[in-house]
Motif scaffolding. Structure first.
Motif, PDB file in Angstrom:
ATOM      1  N   PRO A  69      75.717  27.110 -15.091  1.00 21.10           N
ATOM      2  CA  PRO A  69      75.287  28.227 -15.850  1.00 21.10           C
ATOM      3  C   PRO A  69      76.403  29.509 -15.752  1.00 21.10           C
ATOM      4  N   THR A  70      76.282  30.068 -17.077  1.00 21.69           N
ATOM      5  CA  THR A  70      77.147  31.466 -16.900  1.00 21.69           C
ATOM      6  C   THR A  70      76.354  32.728 -16.300  1.00 21.69           C
ATOM      7  N   LEU A  71      77.063  33.420 -16.041  1.00 22.70           N
ATOM      8  CA  LEU A  71      76.770  34.925 -15.193  1.00 22.70           C
ATOM      9  C   LEU A  71      75.864  35.417 -16.216  1.00 22.70           C
ATOM     10  N   GLU A  72      75.876  35.413 -17.659  1.00 22.23           N
ATOM     11  CA  GLU A  72      74.995  36.064 -18.424  1.00 22.23           C
ATOM     12  C   GLU A  72      73.520  35.167 -18.579  1.00 22.23           C
ATOM     13  N   GLU A  73      73.694  33.788 -18.255  1.00 23.54           N
ATOM     14  CA  GLU A  73      72.397  32.926 -18.374  1.00 23.54           C
ATOM     15  C   GLU A  73      71.669  33.159 -16.987  1.00 23.54           C
ATOM     16  N   VAL A  74      72.307  33.306 -15.727  1.00 21.79           N
ATOM     17  CA  VAL A  74      71.785  33.641 -14.720  1.00 21.79           C
ATOM     18  C   VAL A  74      71.144  35.197 -14.497  1.00 21.79           C
ATOM     19  N   THR A  90      66.322  26.754 -20.409  1.00 18.71           N
ATOM     20  CA  THR A  90      67.743  25.984 -20.367  1.00 18.71           C
ATOM     21  C   THR A  90      67.708  25.017 -19.012  1.00 18.71           C
ATOM     22  N   PRO A  91      68.569  23.642 -19.333  1.00 14.81           N
ATOM     23  CA  PRO A  91      68.498  22.795 -18.226  1.00 14.81           C
ATOM     24  C   PRO A  91      68.989  23.273 -16.916  1.00 14.81           C
ATOM     25  N   ALA A  92      69.803  24.246 -17.062  1.00 10.73           N
ATOM     26  CA  ALA A  92      70.495  24.974 -15.793  1.00 10.73           C
ATOM     27  C   ALA A  92      69.621  25.705 -15.141  1.00 10.73           C
ATOM     28  N   ASP A 121      72.064  33.563  -4.192  1.00  9.86           N
ATOM     29  CA  ASP A 121      73.652  33.033  -3.940  1.00  9.86           C
ATOM     30  C   ASP A 121      74.379  32.506  -4.936  1.00  9.86           C
ATOM     31  N   LEU A 122      73.611  31.885  -5.999  1.00  2.00           N
ATOM     32  CA  LEU A 122      74.163  31.705  -7.395  1.00  2.00           C
ATOM     33  C   LEU A 122      74.585  32.698  -8.078  1.00  2.00           C
ATOM     34  N   LEU A 123      73.781  33.989  -8.197  1.00  2.00           N
ATOM     35  CA  LEU A 123      74.213  35.056  -8.891  1.00  2.00           C
ATOM     36  C   LEU A 123      75.468  35.806  -8.189  1.00  2.00           C
ATOM     37  N   GLN A 124      75.453  35.856  -6.800  1.00  2.00           N
ATOM     38  CA  GLN A 124      76.577  36.458  -6.107  1.00  2.00           C
ATOM     39  C   GLN A 124      77.927  35.671  -6.389  1.00  2.00           C
ATOM     40  N   SER A 125      77.838  34.203  -6.642  1.00  2.00           N
ATOM     41  CA  SER A 125      78.888  33.228  -6.608  1.00  2.00           C
ATOM     42  C   SER A 125      79.671  33.583  -8.103  1.00  2.00           C
ATOM     43  N   LEU A 126      78.562  33.678  -9.188  1.00  2.00           N
ATOM     44  CA  LEU A 126      78.981  33.711 -10.315  1.00  2.00           C
ATOM     45  C   LEU A 126      79.957  35.235 -10.620  1.00  2.00           C
TER      46      LEU A 126
END
Length: 241
Positions: A104-109, A122-124, A229-234
């Motif tokens: 996923p992209t940052l925008e998607e998250v 979205t699948p992600a 964690d996912l948001l921070q990583s991206l």
């Protein structure tokens, strides 16, 4: 007959000897008969009721204790019994348990935080949400929702019936360890419609589980380590770029 001196003639045996000899011959005859009996029983002309080959006919496996697994009739039966099981496994494998998707992209998250619908579209997003549900031991809710989506795509009546049975056994049956939480009204409707299921048989149940995930699990997901964690990583990758 006696000799002149009153003794027994040469070569003659005493009465006791004759008795012993007769018993020995009788025993030998009985032993020979015992040996001949199995051979007679195995011949095609064996008498009815005897467990010989002639009386077994096509039901030989019924009397075969040591090698019945190689009997042709049992092989056929085993193949016939396995056909629906194999078909069920193949159809169960068709029901999604994980979706292939690009990272996923940052925008998607960021969009996932705006609404539950944007997360689920979205699948992600579904994969990330399912990972969170696994930590709460409620992954079956997402699996059920995904299986219902897959069922809606089917057009073949036989496949629809088989997939509906699999979904029922996995997520609706009270005996299943993955049973989802549904009210009695929805269960009764499903039970009635299972006689002739359609690809929309679980629509009410799917909506109920979707609402449950939205109201109960989604708020906790937004505050979970999985999402943060996912948001921070991206975000860090975006700054480095």
């Amino acid at each position: 007959m006696r000799t002149a001196d009153g003794g027994e003639p040469a070569g003659a045996s005493s009465p006791a000897g004759r008795v012993d000899g007769g018993l020995q011959m009788g025993s030998e005859r009985m032993e020979m008969r015992k040996r001949q009996m199995p051979a007679a029983q195995d011949t095609p002309g064996a008498a009815p009721g005897q467990p010989g080959a002639g009386s077994r006919g096509s039901n030989a496996c019924c009397f075969c204790w040591c090698c019945c697994c190689s009997c042709s009739c049992l092989t056929v039966r085993n193949q016939e019994d396995q056909r629906p099981t194999i078909a069920s496994h193949e159809l169960r494998a068709d029901l999604p348990t994980w979706e292939e998707s690009p990272a996923p992209t940052l925008e998607e998250v960021n969009a996932w935080a705006q609404s539950f619908d944007k997360l689920m579209v979205t699948p992600a997003g579904r994969n990330a949400f399912r990972e969170f549900l696994r930590t709460e031991f409620s992954e079956e809710n997402m699996l059920f929702w995904m299986a219902c989506e897959e069922l809606k795509k089917e057009a073949n009546k036989n496949i629809i019936e088989e997939k509906a049975r699999i979904i029922y056994e996995d997520y609706i049956s009270i005996l299943s360890p993955k049973e989802v939480s549904l009210d009695s009204r929805v269960r009764e409707v499903i039970n009635r419609n299972m006689v002739e299921p359609s690809q929309h048989i679980f629509d009410d149940a799917q909506l109920q589980i979707y609402t449950l995930m939205h109201r109960d699990s989604y708020p906790r997901f937004m505050n979970s380590a999985v999402y943060k964690d996912l948001l921070q990583s991206l975000s860090e990758k975006s700054i480095e770029a």
